[in-house]
Motif scaffolding. Structure first.
Motif, short mmCIF file in Angstrom:
data_model
loop_
_atom_site.label_atom_id
_atom_site.label_comp_id
_atom_site.label_asym_id
_atom_site.label_seq_id
_atom_site.Cartn_x
_atom_site.Cartn_y
_atom_site.Cartn_z
N SER A 6 22.86 12.13 1.64
CA SER A 6 21.70 11.35 1.30
C SER A 6 21.03 11.40 -0.20
O SER A 6 20.57 10.49 -0.77
N SER A 7 21.11 12.67 -0.66
CA SER A 7 20.49 13.06 -1.83
C SER A 7 21.40 12.29 -2.88
O SER A 7 20.66 11.60 -3.91
N ALA A 8 22.73 12.14 -2.90
CA ALA A 8 23.57 11.37 -3.80
C ALA A 8 23.25 9.89 -3.73
O ALA A 8 23.25 9.25 -4.80
N LEU A 9 23.05 9.46 -2.61
CA LEU A 9 22.95 8.02 -2.38
C LEU A 9 21.57 7.45 -2.90
O LEU A 9 21.42 6.42 -3.60
N ALA A 10 20.60 8.39 -2.89
CA ALA A 10 19.33 8.00 -3.35
C ALA A 10 19.11 7.99 -4.89
O ALA A 10 18.75 7.19 -5.55
N THR A 11 19.93 8.96 -5.32
CA THR A 11 20.24 9.17 -6.96
C THR A 11 20.86 7.83 -7.23
O THR A 11 20.37 7.07 -8.44
N ALA A 12 21.82 7.35 -6.57
CA ALA A 12 22.66 6.05 -6.98
C ALA A 12 21.74 5.02 -7.18
O ALA A 12 21.86 4.13 -8.01
N ASN A 13 20.93 4.84 -5.92
CA ASN A 13 20.03 3.54 -5.66
C ASN A 13 19.04 3.55 -6.94
O ASN A 13 18.50 2.34 -7.13
N ARG A 14 18.52 4.84 -7.35
CA ARG A 14 17.53 5.01 -8.23
C ARG A 14 18.27 4.64 -9.83
O ARG A 14 17.58 4.18 -10.86
N THR A 15 19.60 4.57 -9.90
CA THR A 15 20.23 4.13 -11.13
C THR A 15 20.12 2.95 -11.69
O THR A 15 20.33 2.20 -10.97
N GLY A 16 19.68 2.42 -13.00
CA GLY A 16 19.69 1.45 -13.53
C GLY A 16 20.01 1.42 -15.05
O GLY A 16 20.67 2.40 -15.56
N GLY A 17 19.99 0.27 -15.56
CA GLY A 17 20.45 0.27 -17.10
C GLY A 17 19.66 1.25 -18.10
O GLY A 17 20.08 1.62 -18.90
N SER A 18 18.33 1.70 -17.77
CA SER A 18 17.55 2.42 -18.50
C SER A 18 17.70 3.97 -17.98
O SER A 18 17.30 4.81 -18.79
N ALA A 19 18.47 4.15 -16.85
CA ALA A 19 18.61 5.69 -16.53
C ALA A 19 19.75 6.40 -17.50
O ALA A 19 20.38 5.80 -18.29
N SER A 20 19.68 7.51 -17.44
CA SER A 20 20.68 8.65 -18.03
C SER A 20 21.86 8.67 -17.19
O SER A 20 21.75 9.41 -15.92
N PRO A 21 22.98 7.93 -17.38
CA PRO A 21 24.27 8.10 -16.66
C PRO A 21 24.81 9.42 -16.83
O PRO A 21 25.24 9.54 -15.62
N LEU A 71 28.17 4.10 -10.44
CA LEU A 71 27.59 4.85 -11.69
C LEU A 71 28.63 4.18 -12.76
O LEU A 71 28.28 4.14 -13.78
N LYS A 72 29.75 3.96 -12.47
CA LYS A 72 30.83 3.54 -13.58
C LYS A 72 30.50 2.05 -13.79
O LYS A 72 30.47 1.67 -15.07
N THR A 73 29.87 1.55 -13.01
CA THR A 73 29.58 -0.10 -13.24
C THR A 73 28.42 -0.20 -14.10
O THR A 73 28.12 -0.76 -14.80
N ASN A 74 27.37 1.08 -13.89
CA ASN A 74 26.10 1.00 -14.63
C ASN A 74 26.42 1.42 -16.07
O ASN A 74 25.82 0.74 -17.04
N ASP A 75 27.49 2.23 -16.31
CA ASP A 75 27.99 2.56 -17.62
C ASP A 75 28.35 1.61 -18.24
O ASP A 75 28.04 1.27 -19.68
N ARG A 76 29.38 0.53 -17.76
CA ARG A 76 29.83 -0.41 -18.43
C ARG A 76 28.66 -1.53 -18.69
O ARG A 76 28.70 -2.12 -19.82
N LEU A 77 27.78 -1.89 -17.89
CA LEU A 77 26.69 -2.86 -18.00
C LEU A 77 25.92 -2.25 -19.53
O LEU A 77 25.55 -3.18 -20.01
N ASP A 78 25.84 -0.81 -19.35
CA ASP A 78 24.99 -0.45 -20.81
C ASP A 78 25.83 -0.80 -21.81
O ASP A 78 25.05 -1.05 -22.87
#
Length: 228
Positions: A6-21, A71-78
């Motif tokens: 649950s903790s891991a999934l919550a972290t991923a859901n909060r991940t965005g373009g401005s977060a720290s990958p 997470l990999k998708t977010n890195d590529r979007l950045d």
């Protein structure tokens, strides 16, 4: 184990373009290792007569795989956003010296000043000028008379409440009527030569005839837009 998932999934859901990958990836890696440790410990110590449900383990492994992929998708979007910004800056720099036509409803507020060029079809006894921010929120309104022809409207960056608006892109909407109450057309299209380009912000801002014009508001390059 479930709390780690649950903790891991919550972290991923909060991940965005401005977060720290890198920070998110480290968190996922730590949770994943913890999950594997718990899994192998439970498998070693399970009751042979009442084995653990392997379907649950499989589902949670699939969830972690999905998180890592996000997470990999977010890195590529950045990376794509960075490349897009660099491309826009290069394009804007190549326009210096060119004659362009831009949508004059948008102007950049910088150091407490933003200007628009208004061209009224005829004199307007009452014109309501409404300024909105990039999100469409009304920040200031003013009512004044307009003369026939081209004129400059300057905004000092003060909102309707008297506070100073932050630097950024703002739009101007004009609704004008003449002495008989008939609607007056007010054109805000601007044509001029690009003198310089500011690429320090999220979008290149062009200096056209002393005015700050966002790159996205260009309508034509080389002269007035058709029908302008």
């Amino acid at each position: 184990m479930a709390s780690s998932v649950s903790s891991a999934l919550a972290t991923a859901n909060r991940t965005g373009g401005s977060a720290s990958p890198s920070s998110d990836a480290a968190t996922i890696a730590g949770n994943f290792n913890q999950f594997l440790t718990l899994l192998t410990t439970q498998l070693r110590n399970q009751n042979p007569l009442d084995p653990l449900d392997t379907n649950q383990f499989t589902q949670q492994l699939v969830q972690f795989a999905s998180v890592e992929q996000q997470l990999k998708t977010n890195d590529r979007l950045d990376s794509l956003l960075t490349a897009s910004k660099a491309s826009a800056a290069a394009t804007a720099a190549g326009l210096v010296g060119q004659t362009v036509t831009a949508d004059g409803t948008t102007a950049a507020l910088a150091k407490g000043s933003a200007t628009w060029t208004l061209t009224a079809a005829r004199a307007a006894t009452r014109a309501v000028l409404t300024i909105t921010d990039a999100k469409g929120n009304v920040v200031a309104t003013q009512t004044k008379a307009l003369t026939s022809g081209s004129q400059t409207y300057a905004w000092d960056g003060r909102t309707s409440t008297g506070l100073a608006a932050p630097d950024g892109t703002y739009m101007l909407k004009v609704q004008a009527v003449d002495a008989t109450g008939q609607s007056v057309t007010v054109d805000t299209t601007v044509t001029g030569t690009i003198e310089s380009v500011d690429v320090t912000g999220s979008e290149p801002v062009l200096s056209v005839g002393g005015r700050s014009v966002p790159l996205s508001s260009l309508q034509a390059i080389g002269g007035p837009a058709s029908g302008a």
